[in-house]
Scaffold this active site. Sequence first.
Site, PDB file in Angstrom:
ATOM      1  N   SER A  16       0.808  -1.228   0.000  1.00 11.10           N
ATOM      2  CA  SER A  16       0.000   0.000   0.000  1.00 11.10           C
ATOM      3  C   SER A  16       0.840   1.276   0.000  1.00 11.10           C
ATOM      4  CB  SER A  16      -0.942   0.009   1.206  1.00 11.10           C
ATOM      5  OG  SER A  16      -0.219   0.157   2.415  1.00 11.10           O
TER       6      SER A  16
ATOM      7  N   LYS B  14       0.925   4.637   6.818  1.00 11.31           N
ATOM      8  CA  LYS B  14       0.359   5.517   5.792  1.00 11.31           C
ATOM      9  C   LYS B  14       1.028   6.881   5.887  1.00 11.31           C
ATOM     10  CE  LYS B  14      -2.777   2.311   4.947  1.00 11.31           C
ATOM     11  NZ  LYS B  14      -2.659   1.445   3.741  1.00 11.31           N
TER      12      LYS B  14
END
Length: 253
Positions: A58, A131
Amino acid sequence: MSKEPAYRAADGMGVPVSRSKGLLSFLRDIVVVILIALVVSFLVKTFLVRSFFIPSGSMEDTLAVDDRILVDELTPRFTGYDRGDVVVFRDPGGWLPQISPPSRSPLADGFDRFLTVIGLSAADSDEHLVKRIIGLPGDHVECCNSLGQITVNGSPIDESAYIKLPSDSAPASALEFDVVVPDNALWVLGDNRNRSQDSRYHQEEPGAGFVPLENVVGRSFIITWPFERWSTIDSHPEVFNSVRDATTNDDGE
């Protein structure tokens, strides 16, 4: 005249007493050194840095699958976080799929957990996410403008320095959103934008896609393994240079 023996009487194992005491002293010193090292590792892991491995793609191409990273836990406690920081955080609830852990013996599992506690392993990496911060508390984050860019407090951001998209013409997010980040929370997105289950995909859950600051472990700052990927992790602060403070209105007042 008889000479003094080289050693005093031998102990029950047939080892001269002075030599036996020397061996015991050496072993004691080794144990003390190991205990000190474990305590230092625990303190470093608890208050300074932690190690994590990357289980998914990701955050490609910034972070690759199986990269091992170090996370700074200490500095953000004093300086806070900035837009662009790559952070590791505990699942706010419902972000990670419920996967049964691989079957291991209690001894192996316990040893791995022990190594994690003292900072020598990262057994709990799959209980955390990594993230990039796009929105800080109070920020108005919206996607997308006519150029396919995300705007923060009305200012468009050019994420080409780190974002991974299926094509050059693709918007910064295939899913539109318009949020104001609440106090003590963050809005986070993955760099591999179309392969990241991030804040955008959890807006219908109790946390509305925001990550509580209390869940954030720290700021990722270096890739330590594999060796050929050793490098610092760039926050790309220049991307957000034009973003106005959340308290500034459209007239700059």
